[in-house]
Design a protein around this motif. Structure first.
Motif, short mmCIF file in Angstrom:
data_model
loop_
_atom_site.label_atom_id
_atom_site.label_comp_id
_atom_site.label_asym_id
_atom_site.label_seq_id
_atom_site.Cartn_x
_atom_site.Cartn_y
_atom_site.Cartn_z
N SER A 1 0.82 -1.21 0.00
CA SER A 1 0.00 0.00 0.00
C SER A 1 0.85 1.27 0.00
CB SER A 1 -0.94 0.01 1.22
OG SER A 1 -0.23 0.28 2.42
N ASP A 2 2.10 1.19 0.49
CA ASP A 2 2.99 2.33 0.44
C ASP A 2 3.43 2.63 -0.99
OD1 ASP A 2 2.92 2.79 3.16
OD2 ASP A 2 4.76 1.68 3.59
N ARG A 3 3.31 1.67 -1.88
CA ARG A 3 3.81 1.80 -3.25
C ARG A 3 2.70 1.86 -4.29
NH1 ARG A 3 7.03 -0.10 0.20
NH2 ARG A 3 9.30 0.08 0.02
N ARG A 4 1.47 1.69 -3.87
CA ARG A 4 0.32 1.75 -4.78
C ARG A 4 -0.75 2.65 -4.16
NH1 ARG A 4 3.71 -0.25 -7.33
NH2 ARG A 4 3.70 -2.17 -8.61
N ASP A 5 -1.77 2.92 -4.94
CA ASP A 5 -2.94 3.61 -4.37
C ASP A 5 -3.51 2.74 -3.26
OD1 ASP A 5 -5.33 4.85 -3.78
OD2 ASP A 5 -5.94 5.12 -5.87
N ARG A 6 -3.53 3.26 -2.04
CA ARG A 6 -4.00 2.46 -0.90
C ARG A 6 -5.44 1.99 -1.09
NH1 ARG A 6 0.08 3.07 3.13
NH2 ARG A 6 0.49 5.30 3.07
N ARG A 7 -6.25 2.79 -1.78
CA ARG A 7 -7.64 2.40 -2.01
C ARG A 7 -7.72 1.14 -2.86
NH1 ARG A 7 -9.58 8.05 -4.36
NH2 ARG A 7 -7.63 7.61 -5.48
N LEU A 8 -6.76 0.97 -3.77
CA LEU A 8 -6.72 -0.26 -4.58
C LEU A 8 -6.45 -1.47 -3.70
CD1 LEU A 8 -6.80 -1.48 -7.42
CD2 LEU A 8 -4.33 -1.08 -7.57
N VAL A 9 -5.54 -1.32 -2.73
CA VAL A 9 -5.24 -2.42 -1.81
C VAL A 9 -6.45 -2.68 -0.92
CG1 VAL A 9 -3.70 -3.24 0.00
CG2 VAL A 9 -2.79 -1.83 -1.86
N ILE A 10 -7.09 -1.63 -0.43
CA ILE A 10 -8.28 -1.80 0.42
C ILE A 10 -9.38 -2.52 -0.35
CG2 ILE A 10 -10.13 -0.58 1.62
CD1 ILE A 10 -8.05 1.56 2.39
N ALA A 11 -9.63 -2.08 -1.59
CA ALA A 11 -10.65 -2.74 -2.40
C ALA A 11 -10.29 -4.20 -2.65
CB ALA A 11 -10.82 -1.99 -3.73
N GLY A 12 -9.00 -4.47 -2.91
CA GLY A 12 -8.57 -5.84 -3.17
C GLY A 12 -8.77 -6.76 -1.98
N ILE A 13 -8.41 -6.30 -0.78
CA ILE A 13 -8.57 -7.18 0.38
C ILE A 13 -10.05 -7.34 0.75
CG2 ILE A 13 -6.27 -6.69 1.27
CD1 ILE A 13 -7.54 -4.86 3.34
N CYS A 14 -10.85 -6.31 0.46
CA CYS A 14 -12.29 -6.47 0.71
C CYS A 14 -12.89 -7.52 -0.23
CB CYS A 14 -13.01 -5.12 0.55
SG CYS A 14 -12.70 -3.95 1.87
N ILE A 15 -12.44 -7.52 -1.48
CA ILE A 15 -12.90 -8.56 -2.41
C ILE A 15 -12.43 -9.92 -1.92
CG2 ILE A 15 -12.64 -9.45 -4.75
CD1 ILE A 15 -12.46 -6.53 -5.71
N GLY A 16 -11.18 -10.00 -1.45
CA GLY A 16 -10.67 -11.26 -0.92
C GLY A 16 -11.46 -11.73 0.29
N ALA A 17 -11.81 -10.80 1.19
CA ALA A 17 -12.60 -11.17 2.38
C ALA A 17 -14.00 -11.62 1.98
CB ALA A 17 -12.68 -9.99 3.34
N ALA A 18 -14.57 -10.98 0.95
CA ALA A 18 -15.89 -11.40 0.48
C ALA A 18 -15.83 -12.81 -0.12
CB ALA A 18 -16.42 -10.40 -0.54
N ILE A 19 -14.75 -13.11 -0.87
CA ILE A 19 -14.61 -14.45 -1.45
C ILE A 19 -14.42 -15.49 -0.35
CG2 ILE A 19 -13.09 -15.89 -2.87
CD1 ILE A 19 -12.57 -13.39 -4.59
N ALA A 20 -13.58 -15.18 0.65
CA ALA A 20 -13.39 -16.12 1.76
C ALA A 20 -14.70 -16.34 2.51
CB ALA A 20 -12.32 -15.58 2.71
N SER A 21 -15.47 -15.28 2.69
CA SER A 21 -16.77 -15.41 3.36
C SER A 21 -17.71 -16.30 2.55
CB SER A 21 -17.39 -14.02 3.56
OG SER A 21 -16.60 -13.22 4.41
N LEU A 22 -17.70 -16.12 1.23
CA LEU A 22 -18.53 -16.96 0.37
C LEU A 22 -18.13 -18.43 0.50
CD1 LEU A 22 -20.67 -17.23 -1.88
CD2 LEU A 22 -18.83 -16.84 -3.54
#
Length: 460
Positions: free
Chosen positions: A257-278
């Motif tokens: 996240s220090d090297r990319r748009d932090r919002r992109l990392v936040i969105a990515g981990i939220c998608i990952g958490a949604a997939i794990a929840s599914l």
């Protein structure tokens, strides 16, 4: 470094003992409630009660400390925190447990605030990062150790509750015997919620959304393997897998996240958490090892979101405002964590399945990912010069944010604080706080210059 660590070693021993006991109590409470035949809704209320007490404690405890000082406050909180698990072990009433969980959350906030204020008093620019990283690692390690103690006894009996009480009781000994001087009485200030939302809607929405989902997870996740007929050892291992996943992923995600748009990392981990929840919702028939692996993925994606959100808020904050904004984020997380367990529990009760817990977390993270992606189309990412370095900060009390190295630089906070004022009369300070009728807030958040952003910058 050893000389700077020696005076605070007793504080680390105390908090390690408390967190070990609370790690056990956090997983023991829903498992014992289920074994005693309490409904999912009532178990959800227990989670709501705990996080409600924790959130209230974060902002009311400073009055207690102002009246009696740190050592007496710590003694009172540990004494009360010893009684509550003992009563849970002998009074088998869901309604009584709700009251006890409120008190437990309040006491945990008080114990954490005393220790963190003390650590901050002993910290300077040469050792602040070391103290925070040690404290962070200790939080994660002893939480897992406490969870693994679930298999040492019958969750429906009083033995494990007594074990929790023992850990909390003996935690008072190192603090009572420490030769480290007690810190000054904490200052109070107003939180900047409106300013936070204007500066960074993504950070505000992310901490509230993760509070909803992860508050439900901490309160109800043990019911998931329990409903599948797993042993207490597997129940503890399932939850610990998520904690370990969060610990393993924190620093790689922070580095990214220090090297990319932090919002992109936040969105990515939220998608990952949604997939794990599914996966946990639809694949509950898998063997335990597979479910634990999915829980690891859930923890690796869901748990770091809070610290990433703090880092994103700091990217858009005025110089010196990191502590105030972080205190506001903690309040939003606490509100979400207070609501989440009850909402998820109603879904589980109405649907008749513990797997619906992860349907709830999946929906929460999917909506959060969609909102974050939308905000990326509205505002460009901050420049490299604007970005702050990622730092993991535990969700304990507002006092922990004073240990964050990002708050070291002067700016607005130091201009507002200046030199510490003379010590006030403690009794008068406490009486004035009660008489004013103003809600007490974070001791760690320094005063802001106003409620509107003087830079005129739009929200992120």
């Amino acid at each position: 470094m050893s000389k700077s660590f020696a005076p605070i070693a007793a504080l680390f021993v105390s908090i390690a003992l408390v967190l070990t006991g609370y790690g056990l109590l956090t997983i023991l409470t829903p498992v014992a409630a289920d074994r005693l035949g309490l409904s999912d809704i009532l178990v959800g209320f227990l989670g709501t009660a705990y996080f409600g007490g924790l959130t209230l404690g974060c902002f009311l405890v400073p009055i207690v400390i102002a009246r009696v000082g740190h050592i007496r406050a710590f003694t009172a909180f540990t004494a009360l925190a010893t009684v509550t698990p003992l009563l849970q072990g002998v009074v088998l009433s869901g309604e009584v447990w709700i009251v006890l969980r409120i008190v437990t959350g309040f006491c945990y906030a008080g114990i954490s605030m005393v220790i963190e204020s003390w650590l901050n008093e002993r910290a300077d620019n040469s050792n602040r990062g070391f103290i925070l990283s040690t404290y962070t690692g200790l939080n994660l390690l002893v939480a897992v150790i406490g969870q693994q103690m679930l298999g040492l006894g019958d969750p429906a009996g009083p033995e494990l509750f007594i074990l929790v009480a023992i850990f909390v009781t003996i935690s008072a000994i190192p603090v009572a015997l420490t030769r480290s001087p007690a810190p000054d009485i904490p200052a109070t200030t107003t939180l900047q919620l409106r300013r936070l939302i204007q500066n960074s809607p993504v950070a505000a929405g992310a901490v509230f959304g993760t509070g909803l989902a992860n508050g439900a997870f901490w309160s109800l996740a043990p019911l998931y393997p329990q409903s599948l007929g797993m042993s207490e050892t597997n129940v503890a291992s399932f939850v610990s897998a998520a904690v370990i996943g969060g610990a393993v992923a924190l620093w790689p995600l922070g580095w990214l996240s220090d090297r990319r748009d932090r919002r992109l990392v936040i969105a990515g981990i939220c998608i990952g958490a949604a997939i794990a929840s599914l996966g946990l919702t639809t694949l509950s028939a898998l063997p335990f090892v597979a479910l634990a692996a999915i829980a690891f993925l859930y923890g690796a994606t869901a748990l770091p979101a809070y610290s990433l959100s703090i880092a994103h808020a700091n990217d858009h904050a005025d110089p010196g405002m990191s502590v105030s904004l972080s205190g506001s984020l903690l309040l939003l997380w606490g509100v979400g964590a207070t609501i989440g367990p009850t909402v998820a529990a109603f879904a589980m009760e109405l649907g008749g399945s513990a797997t619906l817990l992860f349907a709830f977390t999946g929906i929460a993270f999917a909506l959060l990912a969609a909102f974050t992606i939308y905000r990326m189309t509205v505002r460009p990412a901050p420049t490299e010069a604007q970005k702050e370095t990622f730092v993991y900060v535990p969700r304990t009390s507002p006092a922990v944010f004073q240990l964050d190295p990002r708050g070291e630089d002067g700016g607005e906070d130091e201009a507002a604080w200046g030199e510490p004022p003379p010590m006030p009369d403690l009794a008068q300070l406490g009486d004035e706080a009660q008489a004013s009728g103003e809600p007490p807030v974070s001791p760690a958040a320094p005063p802001a210059s106003g409620s509107d952003d003087p830079t005129g910058r739009p929200g992120s």
